[in-house]
Design a protein around this motif. Sequence first.
Motif, PDB file in Angstrom:
ATOM      1  N   ALA A 182       0.850  -1.282   0.000  1.00  0.00           N
ATOM      2  CA  ALA A 182      -0.077   0.216  -0.101  1.00  0.00           C
ATOM      3  C   ALA A 182       1.082   1.287  -0.135  1.00  0.00           C
ATOM      4  O   ALA A 182       0.381   2.542  -0.156  1.00  0.00           O
ATOM      5  CB  ALA A 182      -0.873  -0.111   0.927  1.00  0.00           C
ATOM      6  N   LEU A 183       1.925   1.130   0.551  1.00  0.00           N
ATOM      7  CA  LEU A 183       3.077   2.090   0.418  1.00  0.00           C
ATOM      8  C   LEU A 183       2.562   3.542   1.243  1.00  0.00           C
ATOM      9  O   LEU A 183       2.830   4.755   1.089  1.00  0.00           O
ATOM     10  CB  LEU A 183       3.314   2.873  -1.148  1.00  0.00           C
ATOM     11  CG  LEU A 183       4.430   3.657  -1.178  1.00  0.00           C
ATOM     12  CD1 LEU A 183       5.802   2.903  -1.168  1.00  0.00           C
ATOM     13  CD2 LEU A 183       4.307   4.331  -2.724  1.00  0.00           C
ATOM     14  N   ILE A 184       1.849   2.966   2.245  1.00  0.00           N
ATOM     15  CA  ILE A 184       1.360   4.182   3.278  1.00  0.00           C
ATOM     16  C   ILE A 184       1.897   3.813   4.602  1.00  0.00           C
ATOM     17  O   ILE A 184       1.787   3.045   5.243  1.00  0.00           O
ATOM     18  CB  ILE A 184      -0.230   4.166   3.457  1.00  0.00           C
ATOM     19  CG1 ILE A 184      -0.888   4.145   1.981  1.00  0.00           C
ATOM     20  CG2 ILE A 184      -0.565   5.286   4.293  1.00  0.00           C
ATOM     21  CD1 ILE A 184      -0.567   5.955   1.242  1.00  0.00           C
ATOM     22  N   ALA A 185       2.562   4.995   5.287  1.00  0.00           N
ATOM     23  CA  ALA A 185       3.272   4.823   6.331  1.00  0.00           C
ATOM     24  C   ALA A 185       2.787   4.666   7.560  1.00  0.00           C
ATOM     25  O   ALA A 185       3.248   4.141   8.632  1.00  0.00           O
ATOM     26  CB  ALA A 185       4.652   5.765   6.221  1.00  0.00           C
ATOM     27  N   SER A 186       1.216   5.359   7.590  1.00  0.00           N
ATOM     28  CA  SER A 186       0.798   5.238   8.926  1.00  0.00           C
ATOM     29  C   SER A 186      -0.727   5.548   8.626  1.00  0.00           C
ATOM     30  O   SER A 186      -1.198   5.981   7.522  1.00  0.00           O
ATOM     31  CB  SER A 186       1.250   6.734   9.632  1.00  0.00           C
ATOM     32  OG  SER A 186       0.844   7.922   8.955  1.00  0.00           O
ATOM     33  N   PRO A 187      -1.272   5.216   9.782  1.00  0.00           N
ATOM     34  CA  PRO A 187      -2.735   5.290   9.519  1.00  0.00           C
ATOM     35  C   PRO A 187      -3.268   6.918   9.084  1.00  0.00           C
ATOM     36  O   PRO A 187      -4.395   7.232   8.444  1.00  0.00           O
ATOM     37  CB  PRO A 187      -3.307   5.109  10.943  1.00  0.00           C
ATOM     38  CG  PRO A 187      -2.577   4.112  11.533  1.00  0.00           C
ATOM     39  CD  PRO A 187      -1.101   4.455  11.032  1.00  0.00           C
ATOM     40  N   GLU A 188      -2.605   7.726   9.729  1.00  0.00           N
ATOM     41  CA  GLU A 188      -2.817   9.163   9.387  1.00  0.00           C
ATOM     42  C   GLU A 188      -2.524   9.474   7.909  1.00  0.00           C
ATOM     43  O   GLU A 188      -3.425  10.027   7.219  1.00  0.00           O
ATOM     44  CB  GLU A 188      -1.897  10.382  10.158  1.00  0.00           C
ATOM     45  CG  GLU A 188      -2.122  10.232  11.641  1.00  0.00           C
ATOM     46  CD  GLU A 188      -1.673   8.956  12.320  1.00  0.00           C
ATOM     47  OE1 GLU A 188      -2.237   8.811  13.581  1.00  0.00           O
ATOM     48  OE2 GLU A 188      -0.805   8.162  11.734  1.00  0.00           O
ATOM     49  N   GLN A 189      -1.459   8.872   7.149  1.00  0.00           N
ATOM     50  CA  GLN A 189      -1.525   8.975   5.808  1.00  0.00           C
ATOM     51  C   GLN A 189      -2.424   8.512   4.923  1.00  0.00           C
ATOM     52  O   GLN A 189      -2.837   8.952   4.055  1.00  0.00           O
ATOM     53  CB  GLN A 189       0.161   8.465   5.370  1.00  0.00           C
ATOM     54  CG  GLN A 189       1.135   9.435   5.795  1.00  0.00           C
ATOM     55  CD  GLN A 189       2.446   8.853   5.082  1.00  0.00           C
ATOM     56  OE1 GLN A 189       2.492   8.029   4.518  1.00  0.00           O
ATOM     57  NE2 GLN A 189       3.505   9.444   5.584  1.00  0.00           N
ATOM     58  N   LEU A 190      -2.992   7.353   5.640  1.00  0.00           N
ATOM     59  CA  LEU A 190      -3.937   6.554   4.823  1.00  0.00           C
ATOM     60  C   LEU A 190      -5.291   7.378   4.643  1.00  0.00           C
ATOM     61  O   LEU A 190      -5.839   7.344   3.663  1.00  0.00           O
ATOM     62  CB  LEU A 190      -4.293   5.255   5.711  1.00  0.00           C
ATOM     63  CG  LEU A 190      -5.325   4.138   4.940  1.00  0.00           C
ATOM     64  CD1 LEU A 190      -4.947   2.736   5.501  1.00  0.00           C
ATOM     65  CD2 LEU A 190      -6.785   4.431   5.120  1.00  0.00           C
TER      66      LEU A 190
END
Length: 395
Positions: A182-190
């Motif tokens: 997914a290349l997303i580092a954190s829930p916030e970035q998601l």
Amino acid sequence: MSRLSGALTFLLVAAVVVGGAFYIGRLEYQLPGPLQEDKIITVRGGSQTVAQTLEREGVISNPLMFVIGLHLYGVKDDIKAGEYLFRQRSSLKDVMDVMVTGKSVLHPITVPEGLTSEQIVARLMENDLLTGEIKTIPPEGSLLPETYRVPRGTPRRQILDKMMADQQRILQEVWQARAPSALIASPEQLVVLASIVEKETGQADERPRVAGVFVNRLQKKMRLQSDPTIVYGLVGGKGTLGRPIQRSEITQATPYNTYVIDGLPPGPIANPGRAALEAVAKPLATKDLYFVADGTGGHAFAETLDQHNRNVARWRQIEASGRASTPAVDHIEPPKDETRGDAAPAGSGDVQRTVAQGNNGPGFDASEGKAFDPLRNTTYDLNSPKTVPPALLKR
């Protein structure tokens, strides 16, 4: 003995009379009532006031029997004020049970996906079913859009608290189930990327593919170039421009304008629903780098610039014919005549703007695929305090 016999006879007769009255009263308490059709009624006050209201509204025909029944069943103090749905031909017992259990009418409060927190608060404030004030706007992206069923008189703050709690719960579930790619580092970035996906498409089946486009662009170090991020940078929580984006606004530097900044904006641009969150957590694996409206409410996707340009040409024909399903509100306004030389690149004029293209590819809009390059032959120095807003320098 005579007096004792008389007393016993009296007690026996009295018991028969009382028992018979109780039996008859109980039967009447269970007989169908006079109400001819389902009806919603608001009741409040003590048992006498409630009984009078029910008689006036045609729910019951014998208020005295209703009050006596409340005493006999021992629930006189248990009936609750509220807004109730009484079914056609409800008996006195049915009416009593509804109010004792407190089964108030639940009204749907629908919060669509993609609204900003300020827009959601405005909707709740306009709803006269709800009560109370909202003194602070919740953080962007912290609310879960959904349909909430609440009784009349529910405090608005209570709904916001529920929306925030649900968003945190769903976000954790989605984050735990995310794909490794997914290349997303954190829930916030998601949440940030999901909010962009939410604003880009209203087609449920497109969300994973749109998310895949943005993930592909992030992997290639290409700017996202999403029109809704321009809008949010210009109007913030207001949510909408209500008109096409002007070409001069494409390169107007804000922390959210993904035509100017690399990577993700510093925060969400709306409140995404669960489907958008799941789309970003599990994006569709494709090589797509572009998408453009197809005139039906959906999009045509492309892996290469040549494919994309052909899709753009088809979209331009649809626009010219007036067959487009949605207007270009909140999207980039096309040049008046792309074939003529009088349509200067955006940002030209007294102040030199835009972004050096570098590894950003050809500079076409990933989200709406405009058939022109708004950044051609221009530069924008993001390190220059003379041209970049202070808020952007703090990122």
